[in-house]
Scaffold this motif. Structure first.
Motif, PDB file in Angstrom:
ATOM      1  N   ILE A  55     134.523  17.101  13.130  1.00  0.00           N
ATOM      2  CA  ILE A  55     135.500  16.166  12.585  1.00  0.00           C
ATOM      3  C   ILE A  55     135.808  15.123  13.649  1.00  0.00           C
ATOM      4  O   ILE A  55     136.347  15.432  14.708  1.00  0.00           O
ATOM      5  CB  ILE A  55     136.773  16.900  12.131  1.00  0.00           C
ATOM      6  N   LYS A  56     135.490  13.882  13.358  1.00  0.00           N
ATOM      7  CA  LYS A  56     135.595  12.813  14.355  1.00  0.00           C
ATOM      8  C   LYS A  56     136.881  11.995  14.231  1.00  0.00           C
ATOM      9  O   LYS A  56     137.322  11.382  15.200  1.00  0.00           O
ATOM     10  CB  LYS A  56     134.393  11.868  14.228  1.00  0.00           C
ATOM     11  N   TYR A  57     137.471  11.980  13.048  1.00  0.00           N
ATOM     12  CA  TYR A  57     138.654  11.147  12.834  1.00  0.00           C
ATOM     13  C   TYR A  57     139.585  11.829  11.859  1.00  0.00           C
ATOM     14  O   TYR A  57     139.151  12.343  10.812  1.00  0.00           O
ATOM     15  CB  TYR A  57     138.239   9.782  12.281  1.00  0.00           C
ATOM     16  N   VAL A  58     140.874  11.853  12.204  1.00  0.00           N
ATOM     17  CA  VAL A  58     141.915  12.369  11.316  1.00  0.00           C
ATOM     18  C   VAL A  58     143.154  11.494  11.486  1.00  0.00           C
ATOM     19  O   VAL A  58     143.573  11.215  12.602  1.00  0.00           O
ATOM     20  CB  VAL A  58     142.289  13.835  11.638  1.00  0.00           C
ATOM     21  N   ASP A  59     143.731  11.074  10.376  1.00  0.00           N
ATOM     22  CA  ASP A  59     145.013  10.370  10.370  1.00  0.00           C
ATOM     23  C   ASP A  59     145.884  11.069   9.333  1.00  0.00           C
ATOM     24  O   ASP A  59     145.641  10.960   8.136  1.00  0.00           O
ATOM     25  CB  ASP A  59     144.811   8.897  10.019  1.00  0.00           C
ATOM     26  N   LEU A  60     146.890  11.798   9.802  1.00  0.00           N
ATOM     27  CA  LEU A  60     147.726  12.603   8.923  1.00  0.00           C
ATOM     28  C   LEU A  60     148.964  11.877   8.415  1.00  0.00           C
ATOM     29  O   LEU A  60     149.771  12.477   7.707  1.00  0.00           O
ATOM     30  CB  LEU A  60     148.162  13.880   9.655  1.00  0.00           C
ATOM     31  N   ASP A  61     149.134  10.597   8.761  1.00  0.00           N
ATOM     32  CA  ASP A  61     150.402   9.925   8.496  1.00  0.00           C
ATOM     33  C   ASP A  61     150.328   8.700   7.597  1.00  0.00           C
ATOM     34  O   ASP A  61     151.361   8.279   7.061  1.00  0.00           O
ATOM     35  CB  ASP A  61     151.040   9.488   9.821  1.00  0.00           C
ATOM     36  N   SER A  62     149.180   8.086   7.430  1.00  0.00           N
ATOM     37  CA  SER A  62     149.122   6.779   6.764  1.00  0.00           C
ATOM     38  C   SER A  62     149.030   6.906   5.242  1.00  0.00           C
ATOM     39  O   SER A  62     148.540   7.890   4.691  1.00  0.00           O
ATOM     40  CB  SER A  62     147.927   5.977   7.269  1.00  0.00           C
ATOM     41  N   HIS A  63     149.493   5.852   4.580  1.00  0.00           N
ATOM     42  CA  HIS A  63     149.308   5.652   3.142  1.00  0.00           C
ATOM     43  C   HIS A  63     148.564   4.340   2.964  1.00  0.00           C
ATOM     44  O   HIS A  63     148.792   3.387   3.706  1.00  0.00           O
ATOM     45  CB  HIS A  63     150.649   5.571   2.418  1.00  0.00           C
ATOM     46  N   GLY A  64     147.684   4.274   1.971  1.00  0.00           N
ATOM     47  CA  GLY A  64     146.977   3.015   1.779  1.00  0.00           C
ATOM     48  C   GLY A  64     145.740   3.155   0.937  1.00  0.00           C
ATOM     49  O   GLY A  64     145.736   3.822  -0.102  1.00  0.00           O
ATOM     50  N   PHE A  65     144.646   2.553   1.403  1.00  0.00           N
ATOM     51  CA  PHE A  65     143.405   2.493   0.641  1.00  0.00           C
ATOM     52  C   PHE A  65     142.238   2.387   1.602  1.00  0.00           C
ATOM     53  O   PHE A  65     142.419   2.169   2.803  1.00  0.00           O
ATOM     54  CB  PHE A  65     143.412   1.292  -0.311  1.00  0.00           C
ATOM     55  N   SER A  66     141.037   2.539   1.067  1.00  0.00           N
ATOM     56  CA  SER A  66     139.822   2.413   1.866  1.00  0.00           C
ATOM     57  C   SER A  66     138.828   1.507   1.159  1.00  0.00           C
ATOM     58  O   SER A  66     138.923   1.283  -0.048  1.00  0.00           O
ATOM     59  CB  SER A  66     139.179   3.782   2.105  1.00  0.00           C
ATOM     60  N   VAL A  67     137.880   1.000   1.925  1.00  0.00           N
ATOM     61  CA  VAL A  67     136.778   0.211   1.391  1.00  0.00           C
ATOM     62  C   VAL A  67     135.479   0.813   1.907  1.00  0.00           C
ATOM     63  O   VAL A  67     135.309   1.001   3.114  1.00  0.00           O
ATOM     64  CB  VAL A  67     136.883  -1.270   1.811  1.00  0.00           C
ATOM     65  N   LEU A  68     134.584   1.152   0.988  1.00  0.00           N
ATOM     66  CA  LEU A  68     133.268   1.680   1.336  1.00  0.00           C
ATOM     67  C   LEU A  68     132.238   0.587   1.144  1.00  0.00           C
ATOM     68  O   LEU A  68     132.109   0.032   0.050  1.00  0.00           O
ATOM     69  CB  LEU A  68     132.916   2.882   0.460  1.00  0.00           C
ATOM     70  N   ASP A  69     131.491   0.297   2.204  1.00  0.00           N
ATOM     71  CA  ASP A  69     130.442  -0.728   2.166  1.00  0.00           C
ATOM     72  C   ASP A  69     129.100  -0.044   2.412  1.00  0.00           C
ATOM     73  O   ASP A  69     128.922   0.638   3.425  1.00  0.00           O
ATOM     74  CB  ASP A  69     130.694  -1.790   3.231  1.00  0.00           C
ATOM     75  N   VAL A  70     128.159  -0.233   1.496  1.00  0.00           N
ATOM     76  CA  VAL A  70     126.864   0.438   1.560  1.00  0.00           C
ATOM     77  C   VAL A  70     125.762  -0.609   1.612  1.00  0.00           C
ATOM     78  O   VAL A  70     125.674  -1.484   0.744  1.00  0.00           O
ATOM     79  CB  VAL A  70     126.654   1.352   0.340  1.00  0.00           C
ATOM     80  N   THR A  71     124.921  -0.525   2.641  1.00  0.00           N
ATOM     81  CA  THR A  71     123.742  -1.381   2.770  1.00  0.00           C
ATOM     82  C   THR A  71     122.529  -0.494   3.010  1.00  0.00           C
ATOM     83  O   THR A  71     122.648   0.730   3.111  1.00  0.00           O
ATOM     84  CB  THR A  71     123.882  -2.374   3.931  1.00  0.00           C
ATOM     85  N   ARG A  72     121.359  -1.112   3.135  1.00  0.00           N
ATOM     86  CA  ARG A  72     120.153  -0.342   3.443  1.00  0.00           C
ATOM     87  C   ARG A  72     120.259   0.349   4.801  1.00  0.00           C
ATOM     88  O   ARG A  72     119.697   1.427   5.002  1.00  0.00           O
ATOM     89  CB  ARG A  72     118.930  -1.267   3.444  1.00  0.00           C
TER      90      ARG A  72
END
Length: 532
Positions: free
Chosen positions: A472-489
């Protein structure tokens, strides 16, 4: 695929009077795009008193049309349907014959009124060369805990192809049962825990009146699945943690009620009695498999010491869905295998060295029923070892690459490799895929549960989690919000954005972190800048 269209004002030409209610008060929506089809949705109010869940009101004819331009000079499809109290006056149309990889605009007409204009997009043609996909990713939007500013920020962007909603689109709790640090920002309707079909319909209707959610639905197609709060907390095939037989009636009746209301009120290609798990293909770049991890699962075990965790007869997916998932992964011709996954599949061992209070907070966040030790979240894939191992073994043994699980549920942000052997990781370096977990839109997380300032107490908890789980490389237990997934080749990248204050309507949002996986590596790495 992302971008490529100018910003458009999504307006309305409604004209309600005192004797004629606003017919389209719940907005418009679209979803489940394929290369030739898209689902369009709205709800009409045909007469005063014909409110959601009321079961009354006359049948109503509704016309719809789809255009290749926002001025409706190039109408490419139109039709007429009838709705009524039998489906809570909702309208859902699966429009066919559209061109692939194209933007369209749509609207409805009924009783002399015209709805808001919505915008939607079809998927690329099967096998088409696609250079990029970009999705908004959200989950866990609790009305009582704040405002849906995260949806507004996504609606304001003009570079997204669709929205992935990974579950907990709404919450079933009564006012005062679950909110923002024990403060009800805005109370639920109906003012009770939802159990019956009329109540589920009213709760869906309330959420559909939120202006930020309406704006996002009108802006982009949704690809959604449910988790537990569209039904009841920690639901399984035959019951739920928060359902009491007798006092609250039959769970089978409640299950039919929430599934029927979801079918009526969501822009999904699903009707009661069907299956919600389904797959979307975006040219040769990506497949997206959306899972249903509530309808078929075995009951959660009650303790980390329960050997039933490893019982091969226990399932989180159900046999048919597991076969569908694994065969789809094995046979996919797409470069990226994306999986819309309501609960985490990465193994998580929670540290036993934390204070009782912090262990209690983690237990409340994850729904883990035991406090001492907190070795795992038993509501996640960790509580269903046979199915978890089946997926991991398939990815490892068949050498399937570029698999990305996209997950909600846990009200926090995570980025992890999926180790073939957690005990030997990272020493052996064998990862079979990766997982990106989005934060909640509004639902409480660790700082809220402990009632402390963000990024204070949670830092120690995060440090202990990462020591116990080096994958597990990243954990944020406090934030509220949204994410954006960007997919390329070349890579798949997740950007996390946090709201300044979920309890303030119109809250600003800030980019907080980005991680990516390069094709062929099965391991994530940090990225300094979000996609632009």
């Amino acid at each position: 695929m992302a971008g490529g269209v100018a910003a458009v004002t999504l307006g309305t030409t409604k004209a309600a009077t005192a004797s004629s209610p606003d017919v389209f008060v719940h907005g418009v929506a679209s979803g489940d795009p394929t290369p030739s089809n898209v689902v369009l949705w709205t709800r009409v109010t045909p007469a005063p008193g014909a409110d959601p869940g009321s079961g009354i009101g006359p049948d109503c004819a509704v016309e719809w049309e789809v255009s290749a331009d926002p001025q409706f000079r190039q109408v490419v499809a139109r039709g007429r349907t009838t709705t009524g109290a039998w489906r809570d006056h909702t309208v859902k149309v699966d429009v066919a014959g559209l061109a692939p990889d194209a933007w369209y605009w749509y609207r409805f007409r009924a009783l002399g009124q015209v709805s808001t204009i919505g915008r939607t997009r079809t998927a690329p043609a099967l096998g088409a060369q696609v250079d990029r996909l970009r999705f908004g990713v959200v989950s866990c939007a609790n009305w009582q805990a704040g405002y849906f500013s995260a949806y507004r920020h996504l609606a304001d962007r003009d570079d997204l192809d669709a929205i992935l909603h990974l579950g907990d689109y709404l919450y079933e709790y009564a006012p005062g049962e679950y909110q923002a640090r024990d403060v009800v920002v805005r109370p639920h309707d109906p003012p009770a825990e939802v159990i019956t079909l009329p109540h589920y319909r009213r709760r869906h209707a309330q959420y559909k009146t939120d202006p930020d959610l309406q704006a996002l639905h009108a802006r982009l197609p949704f690809i959604a699945t449910w988790d537990d709060h569209e039904s009841v907390n920690d639901a399984w095939a035959g019951g739920a943690e928060n359902h009491t037989e007798g006092a609250e009636g039959s769970y089978a009746d409640r299950k039919r009620a929430w599934q029927r209301a979801y079918a009526e009120w969501m822009p999904v290609r699903y009707e009661l009695g069907g299956v919600l798990y389904r797959r979307f293909t975006f040219g040769s770049l990506a497949d997206l498999s959306m899972l249903d991890l509530r309808s078929y699962r075995s009951e959660q075990v009650s303790s980390r010491f329960d050997q039933d965790i490893h019982d091969p007869s226990r399932t989180i997916t159900g046999d048919a869905q597991l076969q569908w998932l694994t065969s789809g992964l094995a046979q996919s011709q797409a470069q990226w295998k994306l999986i819309g996954n309501p609960v985490m599949i990465a193994p998580v061992r929670f540290p036993s060295t934390l204070s009782v209070e912090r262990r209690r907070a983690l237990g409340e966040l994850t729904g883990t029923p035991v406090i001492q030790g907190l070795p795992m979240n038993l509501d996640q894939w960790d509580g269903y070892a046979a199915d978890q191992n089946a997926v991991y073994s398939l990815l490892r043994d068949q050498g399937i690459q570029d698999t990305v699980f996209l997950t909600g549920d846990i009200h926090s942000a995570w980025a992890a490799d999926l180790p073939s052997s957690p005990r030997d990781y990272p020493r052996d370096g064998n990862s079979v895929g990766v997982e990106f977990v989005c934060t909640s839109v509004t639902s409480d997380n660790i700082d809220d549960i402990l009632k402390v300032q963000p990024q204070t107490v949670s830092k120690a908890i995060v440090g202990a989690i990462k020591v116990n789980n080096p994958h597990i490389k990243y954990v944020d237990l406090d934030s509220h919000g949204f994410s954006v997934l960007d997919v390329t080749r070349e890579r798949a990248q997740m950007d996390w954005y946090a709201l300044d204050d979920r309890t303030v309507r119109g809250s600003a949002a800030q980019h907080v972190m980005s991680y990516a996986v390069t094709t062929g590596t099965q391991q994530i790495h940090r990225v300094e800048e979000p996609v632009r």
